[in-house]
Design a protein around this motif. Sequence first.
Motif, PDB file in Angstrom:
ATOM      1  N   ARG A 111     -30.343   8.215 -45.877  1.00 41.59           N
ATOM      2  CA  ARG A 111     -29.846   6.942 -46.390  1.00 41.59           C
ATOM      3  C   ARG A 111     -29.617   6.956 -47.900  1.00 41.59           C
ATOM      4  O   ARG A 111     -28.672   6.376 -48.388  1.00 41.59           O
ATOM      5  CB  ARG A 111     -30.821   5.827 -46.054  1.00 41.59           C
TER       6      ARG A 111
ATOM      7  N   ASP B  23     -37.223   7.028 -39.657  1.00 41.38           N
ATOM      8  CA  ASP B  23     -35.789   6.976 -39.409  1.00 41.38           C
ATOM      9  C   ASP B  23     -35.012   7.409 -40.652  1.00 41.38           C
ATOM     10  O   ASP B  23     -35.279   6.938 -41.750  1.00 41.38           O
ATOM     11  CB  ASP B  23     -35.395   5.545 -39.019  1.00 41.38           C
TER      12      ASP B  23
ATOM     13  N   ALA C 127     -27.028   4.697 -40.536  1.00 43.10           N
ATOM     14  CA  ALA C 127     -27.552   5.741 -39.659  1.00 43.10           C
ATOM     15  C   ALA C 127     -27.332   5.404 -38.193  1.00 43.10           C
ATOM     16  O   ALA C 127     -27.462   6.268 -37.337  1.00 43.10           O
ATOM     17  CB  ALA C 127     -29.034   5.970 -39.931  1.00 43.10           C
ATOM     18  N   THR C 128     -26.997   4.141 -37.890  1.00 43.37           N
ATOM     19  CA  THR C 128     -26.763   3.729 -36.508  1.00 43.37           C
ATOM     20  C   THR C 128     -25.488   2.901 -36.450  1.00 43.37           C
ATOM     21  O   THR C 128     -24.987   2.417 -37.474  1.00 43.37           O
ATOM     22  CB  THR C 128     -27.926   2.872 -35.968  1.00 43.37           C
ATOM     23  N   VAL C 129     -24.980   2.712 -35.250  1.00 45.39           N
ATOM     24  CA  VAL C 129     -23.788   1.884 -35.055  1.00 45.39           C
ATOM     25  C   VAL C 129     -24.089   0.442 -35.462  1.00 45.39           C
ATOM     26  O   VAL C 129     -23.260  -0.229 -36.088  1.00 45.39           O
ATOM     27  CB  VAL C 129     -23.307   1.955 -33.586  1.00 45.39           C
ATOM     28  N   ARG C 130     -25.285  -0.013 -35.171  1.00 45.19           N
ATOM     29  CA  ARG C 130     -25.673  -1.381 -35.559  1.00 45.19           C
ATOM     30  C   ARG C 130     -25.632  -1.539 -37.078  1.00 45.19           C
ATOM     31  O   ARG C 130     -25.119  -2.517 -37.594  1.00 45.19           O
ATOM     32  CB  ARG C 130     -27.062  -1.723 -35.029  1.00 45.19           C
ATOM     33  N   GLU C 131     -26.181  -0.558 -37.796  1.00 42.62           N
ATOM     34  CA  GLU C 131     -26.154  -0.622 -39.259  1.00 42.62           C
ATOM     35  C   GLU C 131     -24.718  -0.595 -39.779  1.00 42.62           C
ATOM     36  O   GLU C 131     -24.388  -1.288 -40.741  1.00 42.62           O
ATOM     37  CB  GLU C 131     -26.946   0.535 -39.867  1.00 42.62           C
TER      38      GLU C 131
END
Length: 110
Positions: A71, A49, A9-13
Amino acid sequence: MTTTTLYPATVRELAEMAHDRGVLPSELLVELEPFPEVPAGYVLSEGVDGLYLGREVEAAGVVIIPAWNYRTQEHYVELWTGKGTGDEAMVILSNVDALQVAANLAAAAA
């Protein structure tokens, strides 16, 4: 057997998932295609989230909210009863359970 693919869901993930699999983030994006689309009319939840909520309906003191988890790609229904506070007031129903509750309510109302 059902396999659930978790989507970042995020660039970090995305970076963490790519690192764990030993591939570049761009390669992982290709591997995960097609990305899931948010159901029409759903909006991102402010408190959870990756959770999207549909239009809530209130009837007889009960709030019914369709929900979709980005997710896990799971649809479910949140039923807020107004009893207690927080988690005590919420019941989470699978789509099958929600249909059964709806059928029981309709039968009782008839």
